[in-house]
Design a protein around this motif. Structure first.
Motif, mmCIF file in Angstrom:
data_model
loop_
_atom_site.group_PDB
_atom_site.id
_atom_site.type_symbol
_atom_site.label_atom_id
_atom_site.label_comp_id
_atom_site.label_asym_id
_atom_site.label_seq_id
_atom_site.Cartn_x
_atom_site.Cartn_y
_atom_site.Cartn_z
ATOM 1 N N PRO A 138 -2.637 -0.580 7.822
ATOM 2 C CA PRO A 138 -3.355 -1.526 6.946
ATOM 3 C C PRO A 138 -3.441 -1.027 5.502
ATOM 4 N N PHE A 139 -3.695 0.253 5.325
ATOM 5 C CA PHE A 139 -3.810 0.842 3.987
ATOM 6 C C PHE A 139 -2.482 0.779 3.241
ATOM 7 N N TYR A 140 -1.421 1.204 3.877
ATOM 8 C CA TYR A 140 -0.115 1.198 3.220
ATOM 9 C C TYR A 140 0.306 -0.218 2.830
ATOM 10 N N LEU A 141 0.078 -1.178 3.721
ATOM 11 C CA LEU A 141 0.494 -2.551 3.427
ATOM 12 C C LEU A 141 -0.302 -3.164 2.279
ATOM 13 N N ARG A 142 -1.559 -2.759 2.137
ATOM 14 C CA ARG A 142 -2.395 -3.334 1.074
ATOM 15 C C ARG A 142 -2.313 -2.548 -0.240
ATOM 16 N N THR A 143 -1.608 -1.438 -0.237
ATOM 17 C CA THR A 143 -1.504 -0.616 -1.459
ATOM 18 C C THR A 143 -0.037 -0.364 -1.802
ATOM 19 N N ALA A 144 0.579 0.623 -1.196
ATOM 20 C CA ALA A 144 1.949 1.013 -1.545
ATOM 21 C C ALA A 144 2.956 -0.117 -1.334
ATOM 22 N N TYR A 145 2.701 -0.989 -0.346
ATOM 23 C CA TYR A 145 3.642 -2.079 -0.046
ATOM 24 C C TYR A 145 3.052 -3.455 -0.398
ATOM 25 N N SER A 146 2.103 -3.481 -1.294
ATOM 26 C CA SER A 146 1.406 -4.741 -1.595
ATOM 27 C C SER A 146 2.307 -5.797 -2.229
ATOM 28 N N THR A 147 3.410 -5.373 -2.845
ATOM 29 C CA THR A 147 4.316 -6.344 -3.479
ATOM 30 C C THR A 147 5.526 -6.655 -2.602
ATOM 31 N N GLU A 148 5.550 -6.139 -1.389
ATOM 32 C CA GLU A 148 6.668 -6.407 -0.485
ATOM 33 C C GLU A 148 6.537 -7.813 0.092
ATOM 34 N N PRO A 149 7.459 -8.725 -0.257
ATOM 35 C CA PRO A 149 7.314 -10.127 0.173
ATOM 36 C C PRO A 149 7.334 -10.330 1.675
ATOM 37 N N LEU A 150 7.957 -9.428 2.410
ATOM 38 C CA LEU A 150 8.055 -9.592 3.858
ATOM 39 C C LEU A 150 6.682 -9.634 4.519
ATOM 40 N N PHE A 151 5.700 -8.953 3.915
ATOM 41 C CA PHE A 151 4.360 -8.861 4.507
ATOM 42 C C PHE A 151 3.320 -9.687 3.742
ATOM 43 N N ALA A 152 3.770 -10.515 2.819
ATOM 44 C CA ALA A 152 2.840 -11.233 1.944
ATOM 45 C C ALA A 152 1.855 -12.111 2.711
ATOM 46 N N ASP A 153 2.297 -12.704 3.816
ATOM 47 C CA ASP A 153 1.434 -13.621 4.565
ATOM 48 C C ASP A 153 0.938 -13.030 5.886
ATOM 49 N N SER A 154 1.174 -11.746 6.099
ATOM 50 C CA SER A 154 0.796 -11.124 7.361
ATOM 51 C C SER A 154 -0.715 -10.895 7.448
ATOM 52 N N LYS A 155 -1.277 -11.169 8.611
ATOM 53 C CA LYS A 155 -2.662 -10.825 8.916
ATOM 54 C C LYS A 155 -2.664 -9.544 9.738
ATOM 55 N N ILE A 156 -3.494 -8.587 9.341
ATOM 56 C CA ILE A 156 -3.515 -7.288 10.005
ATOM 57 C C ILE A 156 -4.746 -7.174 10.900
ATOM 58 N N LEU A 197 0.696 7.154 -4.339
ATOM 59 C CA LEU A 197 -0.721 7.091 -3.998
ATOM 60 C C LEU A 197 -1.309 8.499 -4.102
ATOM 61 N N SER A 198 -2.604 8.575 -4.325
ATOM 62 C CA SER A 198 -3.256 9.874 -4.450
ATOM 63 C C SER A 198 -4.258 10.069 -3.319
ATOM 64 N N ALA A 199 -4.735 11.290 -3.179
ATOM 65 C CA ALA A 199 -5.752 11.578 -2.170
ATOM 66 C C ALA A 199 -7.007 10.746 -2.417
ATOM 67 N N GLU A 200 -7.305 10.463 -3.695
ATOM 68 C CA GLU A 200 -8.488 9.653 -4.023
ATOM 69 C C GLU A 200 -8.360 8.234 -3.465
ATOM 70 N N ASP A 201 -7.126 7.724 -3.415
ATOM 71 C CA ASP A 201 -6.918 6.380 -2.876
ATOM 72 C C ASP A 201 -7.306 6.288 -1.406
ATOM 73 N N LEU A 202 -7.293 7.441 -0.736
ATOM 74 C CA LEU A 202 -7.595 7.477 0.693
ATOM 75 C C LEU A 202 -9.061 7.773 0.979
ATOM 76 N N ALA A 203 -9.915 7.637 -0.011
ATOM 77 C CA ALA A 203 -11.340 7.914 0.177
ATOM 78 C C ALA A 203 -11.952 7.155 1.355
ATOM 79 N N PRO A 204 -11.558 5.898 1.638
ATOM 80 C CA PRO A 204 -12.138 5.203 2.790
ATOM 81 C C PRO A 204 -11.816 5.869 4.128
ATOM 82 N N TYR A 205 -10.838 6.744 4.132
ATOM 83 C CA TYR A 205 -10.453 7.432 5.374
ATOM 84 C C TYR A 205 -11.189 8.757 5.571
#
Length: 274
Positions: free
Chosen positions: A155-173, A199-207
């Motif tokens: 979920p994190f990767y898809l909403r951050t590092a891959y947020s502009t990937e059109p293949l997942f644009a309409d996917s529900k996680i 991405l940085s370690a700070e980006d993973l603060a929710p984890y």
């Protein structure tokens, strides 16, 4: 109407791993979805405990050959496939393999029961490998259902590092939370290991929670919905569900496949066709 596409990502599944909550849930869920006109693909790690000859795994050359970067190191990704044994159904399960991470004859612990020191690297490799493999499929999933802490970065990767990937644009996680204390498996340097694609370690603060990895908490933060996969959870994990700002489904056992299907359609804002 064309079939809805459901990507199931799991750390365990019968008959390939021992029958526990995750393995039995996914084994029942996948065929149920296919019988109800959903197009299904299942991805999981190819642990060294899986007998390739018995389960008839073979390499998918067209999907193999990628390298996945984890902690500034390149690791080759090999994709294998097997047909799930189920009368009247032909369903393929894809296995992500790498000699450094998955050849050992144990799943998450060594023979003394101690978690592997590289579980964080294995998790990052698996989650990024899943996304890159689905990109190679060229197959846009409507639902991405993640089962277990080893899938928690998706979920994190898809909403951050891959947020502009059109293949997942309409996917529900959807993230299924099972009774597994993920922090027991993962070292505290997890954010550094899981940081990819600038991405940085700070980006993973929710984890992180109170200085320790909290993989379930991070996954819930970035998922569109959550399923309580185990009847009993720890007090902390129950608090995560109570605080979730997304839909939560509380279902286990034999009711889980049908309830999960209804849940998918509620997320897609469609009525289930019985």
């Amino acid at each position: 109407m064309s079939k809805r596409k459901v990507l199931i990502v799991t750390q365990e599944m019968e008959p390939y791993t021992v029958a526990k909550d995750i393995a039995t849930t996914v084994r029942a869920l996948a065929p149920h979805l296919q019988k109800n006109q959903m197009e299904i693909r299942v991805l999981m790690p190819r642990y060294g405990t899986i007998n390739e000859r018995r389960h008839r795994l073979h390499e998918v050359v067209r999907l193999s050959g990628m390298n996945i970067i984890v902690d500034d190191n390149d690791f080759p990704l090999i994709i294998k496939v097997a047909s799930l044994p189920d009368k009247g159904l032909r369903m393929q399960v894809y296995f992500l393999d790498n000699e450094d991470f998955f050849k050992r004859k144990f799943v998450h612990h060594d023979k003394e029961g101690k978690p592997f020191a590289d579980n964080a690297d294995r998790t990052a490799f698996f989650c990024k490998g899943v996304i890159e493999t689905v990109k190679k499929f060229g197959w846009p999933p409507d639902i991405i259902h993640c089962h277990g802490w080893m899938t928690s970065l998706i979920p994190f990767y898809l909403r951050t590092a891959y947020s502009t990937e059109p293949l997942f644009a309409d996917s529900k996680i959807v993230y299924s939370l099972y009774q597994s204390e993920a922090e027991e498996h993962i070292a505290t340097d997890f954010p550094n290991k899981a940081s990819i694609n600038a991405l940085s370690a700070e980006d993973l603060a929710p984890y992180m929670h109170e200085g320790k990895p909290d993989l379930h908490g991070g996954a819930i933060k970035f998922a569109d919905a959550v399923i309580k996969g185990s009847t009993e959870l720890s007090a902390h994990n129950e608090s995560l569900l109570a605080a979730a700002e997304v839909p939560v489904l509380d279902v286990q056992g034999e009711d889980a496949p049908a309830a999960s299907l209804d849940f998918y359609f509620s997320l897609l804002e469609e009525e289930v066709v019985k």
